[in-house]
Write a protein that holds these residues in place. Structure first.
Motif, mmCIF file in Angstrom:
data_model
loop_
_atom_site.group_PDB
_atom_site.id
_atom_site.type_symbol
_atom_site.label_atom_id
_atom_site.label_comp_id
_atom_site.label_asym_id
_atom_site.label_seq_id
_atom_site.Cartn_x
_atom_site.Cartn_y
_atom_site.Cartn_z
ATOM 1 N N SER A 1 43.654 -2.586 -14.352
ATOM 2 C CA SER A 1 42.604 -2.333 -13.358
ATOM 3 C C SER A 1 43.138 -1.906 -12.002
ATOM 4 O O SER A 1 42.449 -2.021 -10.991
ATOM 5 C CB SER A 1 41.719 -3.587 -13.186
ATOM 6 N N GLY A 2 44.366 -1.436 -11.987
ATOM 7 C CA GLY A 2 44.952 -1.033 -10.716
ATOM 8 C C GLY A 2 45.423 -2.192 -9.867
ATOM 9 O O GLY A 2 45.849 -2.004 -8.724
ATOM 10 N N HIS A 3 45.365 -3.423 -10.408
ATOM 11 C CA HIS A 3 45.746 -4.612 -9.637
ATOM 12 C C HIS A 3 46.830 -5.424 -10.342
ATOM 13 O O HIS A 3 46.862 -6.657 -10.246
ATOM 14 C CB HIS A 3 44.523 -5.492 -9.372
ATOM 15 N N GLY A 4 47.707 -4.754 -11.025
ATOM 16 C CA GLY A 4 48.809 -5.432 -11.692
ATOM 17 C C GLY A 4 49.783 -4.415 -12.245
ATOM 18 O O GLY A 4 49.504 -3.214 -12.284
ATOM 19 N N CYS B 1 49.823 -7.556 -18.609
ATOM 20 C CA CYS B 1 49.528 -7.273 -17.205
ATOM 21 C C CYS B 1 50.041 -8.419 -16.327
ATOM 22 O O CYS B 1 49.580 -9.560 -16.463
ATOM 23 C CB CYS B 1 48.017 -7.115 -17.002
ATOM 24 N N ARG B 2 50.965 -8.100 -15.448
ATOM 25 C CA ARG B 2 51.415 -9.070 -14.449
ATOM 26 C C ARG B 2 50.574 -8.831 -13.193
ATOM 27 O O ARG B 2 50.808 -7.885 -12.445
ATOM 28 C CB ARG B 2 52.904 -8.888 -14.164
ATOM 29 N N CYS B 3 49.599 -9.689 -12.994
ATOM 30 C CA CYS B 3 48.582 -9.447 -11.973
ATOM 31 C C CYS B 3 49.099 -9.677 -10.557
ATOM 32 O O CYS B 3 49.957 -10.535 -10.321
ATOM 33 C CB CYS B 3 47.376 -10.344 -12.210
ATOM 34 N N ASP B 4 48.537 -8.907 -9.621
ATOM 35 C CA ASP B 4 48.832 -9.116 -8.213
ATOM 36 C C ASP B 4 48.292 -10.465 -7.776
ATOM 37 O O ASP B 4 47.360 -11.008 -8.392
ATOM 38 C CB ASP B 4 48.177 -8.008 -7.375
ATOM 39 N N PRO B 5 48.846 -11.050 -6.690
ATOM 40 C CA PRO B 5 48.344 -12.343 -6.206
ATOM 41 C C PRO B 5 46.839 -12.314 -5.981
ATOM 42 O O PRO B 5 46.299 -11.383 -5.367
ATOM 43 C CB PRO B 5 49.107 -12.529 -4.887
ATOM 44 N N GLY B 6 46.172 -13.333 -6.509
ATOM 45 C CA GLY B 6 44.729 -13.445 -6.339
ATOM 46 C C GLY B 6 43.923 -12.875 -7.492
ATOM 47 O O GLY B 6 42.753 -13.212 -7.648
ATOM 48 N N TYR B 7 44.530 -12.036 -8.308
ATOM 49 C CA TYR B 7 43.826 -11.432 -9.431
ATOM 50 C C TYR B 7 44.214 -12.127 -10.735
ATOM 51 O O TYR B 7 45.317 -12.665 -10.870
ATOM 52 C CB TYR B 7 44.155 -9.938 -9.523
ATOM 53 N N TYR B 8 43.305 -12.097 -11.681
ATOM 54 C CA TYR B 8 43.590 -12.719 -12.968
ATOM 55 C C TYR B 8 42.752 -12.043 -14.049
ATOM 56 O O TYR B 8 41.948 -11.148 -13.772
ATOM 57 C CB TYR B 8 43.343 -14.224 -12.936
ATOM 58 N N CYS C 1 43.565 -8.024 -15.269
ATOM 59 C CA CYS C 1 43.658 -8.219 -13.815
ATOM 60 C C CYS C 1 42.395 -7.756 -13.086
ATOM 61 O O CYS C 1 42.453 -7.355 -11.908
ATOM 62 C CB CYS C 1 44.876 -7.485 -13.227
ATOM 63 N N SER C 2 41.244 -7.832 -13.731
ATOM 64 C CA SER C 2 40.013 -7.341 -13.118
ATOM 65 C C SER C 2 39.269 -8.403 -12.319
ATOM 66 O O SER C 2 38.328 -8.085 -11.592
ATOM 67 C CB SER C 2 39.080 -6.786 -14.204
ATOM 68 N N ARG C 3 39.674 -9.661 -12.443
ATOM 69 C CA ARG C 3 38.970 -10.742 -11.742
ATOM 70 C C ARG C 3 39.715 -11.124 -10.468
ATOM 71 O O ARG C 3 40.945 -11.234 -10.464
ATOM 72 C CB ARG C 3 38.870 -11.979 -12.647
ATOM 73 N N LEU C 4 38.965 -11.320 -9.411
ATOM 74 C CA LEU C 4 39.527 -11.775 -8.138
ATOM 75 C C LEU C 4 39.064 -13.199 -7.894
ATOM 76 O O LEU C 4 37.857 -13.474 -7.893
ATOM 77 C CB LEU C 4 39.077 -10.864 -6.990
ATOM 78 N N ARG C 5 40.007 -14.112 -7.699
ATOM 79 C CA ARG C 5 39.637 -15.504 -7.538
ATOM 80 C C ARG C 5 38.863 -15.714 -6.247
ATOM 81 O O ARG C 5 38.974 -14.938 -5.296
ATOM 82 C CB ARG C 5 40.858 -16.409 -7.592
ATOM 83 N N LYS C 6 38.059 -16.752 -6.208
ATOM 84 C CA LYS C 6 37.251 -17.064 -5.031
ATOM 85 C C LYS C 6 38.164 -17.312 -3.836
ATOM 86 O O LYS C 6 39.144 -18.050 -3.923
ATOM 87 C CB LYS C 6 36.405 -18.313 -5.310
ATOM 88 N N GLY C 7 37.860 -16.644 -2.748
ATOM 89 C CA GLY C 7 38.699 -16.765 -1.568
ATOM 90 C C GLY C 7 39.886 -15.834 -1.568
ATOM 91 O O GLY C 7 40.633 -15.753 -0.588
ATOM 92 N N GLY C 8 40.075 -15.111 -2.680
ATOM 93 C CA GLY C 8 41.183 -14.175 -2.756
ATOM 94 C C GLY C 8 40.942 -12.960 -1.875
ATOM 95 O O GLY C 8 39.802 -12.565 -1.617
ATOM 96 N N VAL C 9 42.013 -12.389 -1.404
ATOM 97 C CA VAL C 9 41.932 -11.223 -0.531
ATOM 98 C C VAL C 9 42.043 -9.966 -1.380
ATOM 99 O O VAL C 9 43.001 -9.785 -2.137
ATOM 100 C CB VAL C 9 43.048 -11.249 0.535
ATOM 101 N N THR C 10 41.046 -9.101 -1.285
ATOM 102 C CA THR C 10 41.068 -7.852 -2.043
ATOM 103 C C THR C 10 42.216 -6.980 -1.570
ATOM 104 O O THR C 10 42.386 -6.744 -0.375
ATOM 105 C CB THR C 10 39.743 -7.094 -1.878
ATOM 106 N N THR C 11 43.000 -6.513 -2.492
ATOM 107 C CA THR C 11 44.101 -5.615 -2.159
ATOM 108 C C THR C 11 43.793 -4.226 -2.704
ATOM 109 O O THR C 11 42.989 -4.069 -3.627
ATOM 110 C CB THR C 11 45.431 -6.108 -2.751
#
Length: 301
Positions: free
Chosen positions: A249-252, A259-266, A270-280
């Motif tokens: 999803s462009g985030h890992g 997929c090794r997800c970027d911080p905050g994504y899962y 890697c399409s989910r952003l955790r609550k409080g996570g900062v969109t990159t």
């Protein structure tokens, strides 16, 4: 000709009924019964008569996952913020991805009496090299005439173009100092040793380890093939985009299907952003080949 005209007329009648009478008995009779003509019972028509469910973004979650001194999921896995469970890449597993199940290169089928996940069949030494090229059986797709990546049972060259693994005391998941050219299966291994003794492979020794061989020269006289998803021919020195679910999803980063997800994504992609996570920002701007083929999913609520 009459059959063709009759078919067209029938399709026209279906279309009129579909657009003008979507909730009528005629609609159900014409379309649902046709779709369900080979089913038993009324489950099929009941399913087709359901009202559509309104789509809404998945909720964001913020559960933490088990940690080690290297961080959540041992620094190698993705933390699923919805379940609080670690998603581990091979060869790691366990609740915190701290247990390692090695996959060493070997010379034949495993012995069912002695093999176990904790004690897999192996024919490599501590230096990750085959114990003895001259020992039979000759044919084995997992045998290695170079340096074995015993995390994934993938064989790479020895020598100047070969693999240099990370030091043993490196944190888990540390990439090799030099990846090296692939030397997968016995079809790319030498058929003889340097001094002429019969070995287990199919290639002339010089084609692999000669001066202009695949594992020694920057421009070898033969091309033995890359075999691995993210390496580019002819010499496997350039990386290319590997295949992953949704291309992360462009985030890992895609690592051989994981997929090794970027911080905050899962999530698997890697399409989910955790609550409080900062969109990159995603990677599509710098990877136009992805932007043309992959659509980033809508953000979570």
């Amino acid at each position: 000709m009459r059959i063709i005209k009759s078919s067209r007329l029938l399709l026209l009648i279906y279309a009129i009924v579909y657009f003008l009478l979507p909730s009528s008995n005629a609609y159900s009779g014409l379309f649902n019964s046709e779709r369900c003509s080979f089913s038993t019972g009324d489950w099929c028509e009941t399913f087709l008569k359901q009202k559509p469910v309104t789509w809404k973004p998945a909720p964001r979650d913020n559960k933490d996952c088990p940690s080690t001194k290297y961080g959540q999921c041992n620094g190698v896995g993705n933390c699923n913020a919805a379940s609080g469970l670690c998603e581990c890449p091979a060869p790691f597993y366990g609740t915190d991805c701290s247990v390692v199940r090695k996959r060493p290169c070997t010379r034949g089928p495993p012995n069912a009496a002695t093999w176990s996940p904790e004690n897999p069949e192996s024919f490599i030494g501590a230096d990750k090299r085959d114990l003895n090229w001259t020992v039979s059986p000759a044919g084995s797709y997992s045998r290695c005439a170079g340096i074995c990546d015993d995390n994934l049972a993938i064989c790479y060259c020895d020598g100047p173009q070969g693999r240099i693994n990370a030091p043993d005391d490196s944190p888990p998941g540390t990439p090799p100092l030099q990846r090296g050219r692939p030397l997968c299966t016995m079809h790319r291994a030498p058929s003889k040793t340097y001094d002429g003794a019969p070995a287990f492979g199919d290639q002339p020794y010089d084609a692999v380890y000669g001066r202009d061989g695949w594992c020694n020269s920057t421009t070898p006289s033969v091309q033995l093939g890359c075999e691995i998803d993210d390496l580019m021919p002819p010499f496997c020195d350039a990386a290319k985009e590997a295949y992953c679910p949704g291309q992360c999803s462009g985030h890992g980063e895609c690592d051989l299907g994981f997929c090794r997800c970027d911080p905050g994504y899962y999530g698997t992609d890697c399409s989910r952003l955790r609550k409080g996570g900062v969109t990159t920002s995603d990677r599509f701007a710098t990877r136009p080949w992805l932007a043309a083929a992959v659509a980033a999913p809508a953000g979570a609520a």
